[in-house]
Scaffold this active site. Sequence first.
Site, PDB file in Angstrom:
ATOM      1  N   SER A  93       0.825  -1.204   0.000  1.00 48.62           N
ATOM      2  CA  SER A  93       0.000   0.000   0.000  1.00 48.62           C
ATOM      3  C   SER A  93       0.856   1.249   0.000  1.00 48.62           C
ATOM      4  O   SER A  93       1.939   1.277   0.583  1.00 48.62           O
ATOM      5  CB  SER A  93      -0.922   0.017   1.223  1.00 48.62           C
ATOM      6  OG  SER A  93      -1.689   1.206   1.252  1.00 48.62           O
ATOM      7  N   LYS A 146      -4.536  -6.667   3.639  1.00 48.51           N
ATOM      8  CA  LYS A 146      -4.500  -5.579   2.655  1.00 48.51           C
ATOM      9  C   LYS A 146      -5.897  -5.262   2.151  1.00 48.51           C
ATOM     10  O   LYS A 146      -6.262  -4.096   1.939  1.00 48.51           O
ATOM     11  CB  LYS A 146      -3.588  -5.958   1.486  1.00 48.51           C
ATOM     12  CG  LYS A 146      -3.571  -4.947   0.319  1.00 48.51           C
ATOM     13  CD  LYS A 146      -3.202  -3.550   0.779  1.00 48.51           C
ATOM     14  CE  LYS A 146      -2.795  -2.637  -0.369  1.00 48.51           C
ATOM     15  NZ  LYS A 146      -3.714  -2.509  -1.479  1.00 48.51           N
ATOM     16  N   HIS A 169      -7.600  -3.297   4.773  1.00 52.83           N
ATOM     17  CA  HIS A 169      -7.017  -1.950   4.685  1.00 52.83           C
ATOM     18  C   HIS A 169      -7.721  -1.140   3.604  1.00 52.83           C
ATOM     19  O   HIS A 169      -8.117   0.009   3.813  1.00 52.83           O
ATOM     20  CB  HIS A 169      -5.523  -2.062   4.370  1.00 52.83           C
ATOM     21  CG  HIS A 169      -4.890  -0.812   3.835  1.00 52.83           C
ATOM     22  ND1 HIS A 169      -5.071  -0.372   2.539  1.00 52.83           N
ATOM     23  CD2 HIS A 169      -4.084   0.109   4.429  1.00 52.83           C
ATOM     24  CE1 HIS A 169      -4.406   0.752   2.358  1.00 52.83           C
ATOM     25  NE2 HIS A 169      -3.803   1.061   3.490  1.00 52.83           N
ATOM     26  N   ASN A 170      -7.884  -1.742   2.420  1.00 53.59           N
ATOM     27  CA  ASN A 170      -8.534  -1.024   1.321  1.00 53.59           C
ATOM     28  C   ASN A 170      -9.994  -0.737   1.629  1.00 53.59           C
ATOM     29  O   ASN A 170     -10.523   0.319   1.251  1.00 53.59           O
ATOM     30  CB  ASN A 170      -8.418  -1.833   0.031  1.00 53.59           C
ATOM     31  CG  ASN A 170      -7.027  -1.768  -0.564  1.00 53.59           C
ATOM     32  OD1 ASN A 170      -6.059  -1.449   0.128  1.00 53.59           O
ATOM     33  ND2 ASN A 170      -6.901  -2.072  -1.834  1.00 53.59           N
ATOM     34  N   GLU A 200     -10.073   2.140   3.805  1.00 51.29           N
ATOM     35  CA  GLU A 200      -9.772   3.283   2.932  1.00 51.29           C
ATOM     36  C   GLU A 200     -11.043   3.769   2.233  1.00 51.29           C
ATOM     37  O   GLU A 200     -11.313   4.979   2.173  1.00 51.29           O
ATOM     38  CB  GLU A 200      -8.724   2.865   1.911  1.00 51.29           C
ATOM     39  CG  GLU A 200      -8.361   3.902   0.867  1.00 51.29           C
ATOM     40  CD  GLU A 200      -7.430   3.314  -0.174  1.00 51.29           C
ATOM     41  OE1 GLU A 200      -7.703   3.481  -1.382  1.00 51.29           O
ATOM     42  OE2 GLU A 200      -6.432   2.669   0.213  1.00 51.29           O
TER      43      GLU A 200
END
Length: 472
Positions: free
Chosen positions: A131, A185, A188-189, A192
């Site tokens: 990232s 990940k 995480h996205n 986001e």
Amino acid sequence: MKNSMADIGLIGLGVMGENLALNIESRGFRVAVHNRDQETIDNFINSKAKEKNIAGFGDIAEFVNAIERPRKILMMVKAGIVVDNFINKITPHLDKGDIVIDGGNSNYQDTIRRTKELEDCGYYFIGAGVSGGEEGALKGPSIMPGGSSEAWPEIRDIFQTICAKVDGSPCCEWIGEGGSGHFVKMVHNGIEYGDMQLICESYQIMKDVLGMSADEMHSVFKDWNDGELNSYLIEITANILAFKDTDNTPLVDKILDVAGQKGTGKWTGIAALNLGSPLTLIGESVFSRYLSSIKQERVEAAKVFKGPKIKFDGNREEVLSDIHDALYGAKIVSYAQGYTLLAGAAKEYGWNLNYGGIALIWRGGCIIRSVFLNRIKEAYDDDPAIKNLLLSPYFKESIESCQGGWRRVSSLALSYGIPVPAITSSLCYFDGYRCADLPANLLQAQRDYFGAHTYERNDKPRGEFFHNDWLT
């Protein structure tokens, strides 16, 4: 290359791949690169990589054989079949113990499958979430590796050297087995997506209800970035609002209101549904992007439907304070939901996740980096088995202090017809989570009525199920 063998090979010379290759080389490692077409390789070697310790290879066998054993090959290619195709191309040239690394945004289920397939053949596989965008790739990203644990000692030095650092600590640590790296990940996205949607809803209230100019909003977000909302996304929002087009008007006002996405937010929602985890805010953020995509339909609907007339005559500063609190309270919920999803996946797949450590990985190099993440690390340090971040002392106090403004902003936006699905869904989640009695008793009665699905009674031990003949 000055020396004959590369320390690592990299496949895929898009923006991320090129920048990672330059990053790796700048830290003292020798790099071999490969791409599907020779022209891309030549352009890179003769321009950005000129006179650097980077060698390009159009032939896949020559590329693999140029890498020191055990080979470490990092793929930065499009998720899906392209990853499998490259694995099939390189494996005939590998030796037992070589390491294949997927640094793209692959689905964690594919990573679970690929890890097993390559381990069965005597190789190692790592799914590494990367990232930070193109800037992070060049200067230091956040990296989330998972998969074959035996391979971690071999790649640790390179990954922890090239990644971002915060207070001297690398924003890269081993996540765990199987597809755990790509799952982290993905979450995480998803977070986001949620953070971006919350900021956009705050922006729309400022713009459409308070009538603020882009310059005025720039000042607000700039001030907020000096406080508890400090984050990369708040910072770039302030910068975007200050940016002027060639005619000296705000460029943001000329950008079409149609949001794109690459699928990781959707995957997060699907994973939450499969694991039975209430990921409401991130789900609404994904659906908001879908709604934005039907631009022409929305334009036509705007001619047919008229909402409330907006005539705000209140105290702007008080509303801005409320927006701040709503944004912060909803942000807490977003991370609480994301971490609940991580815990659900760890239980389902047998992963041993370091939740506080994940927060530290996200502190630098990545899109959701913020001072907020230190609080998450502290929460898990205090209670590693905490069921929900909302229950930690800091977040409990914070979210309770945000309630008033959060509710007022939700009411204000809805009363004026401003869509705020992320702000309101997060508030509804909080209210549902703190509610000891939900109306699911009626829902379960309905299920038993039409489908004989049975129900439990609150005056009997859990695990006893009953059915009623509702028509007698």
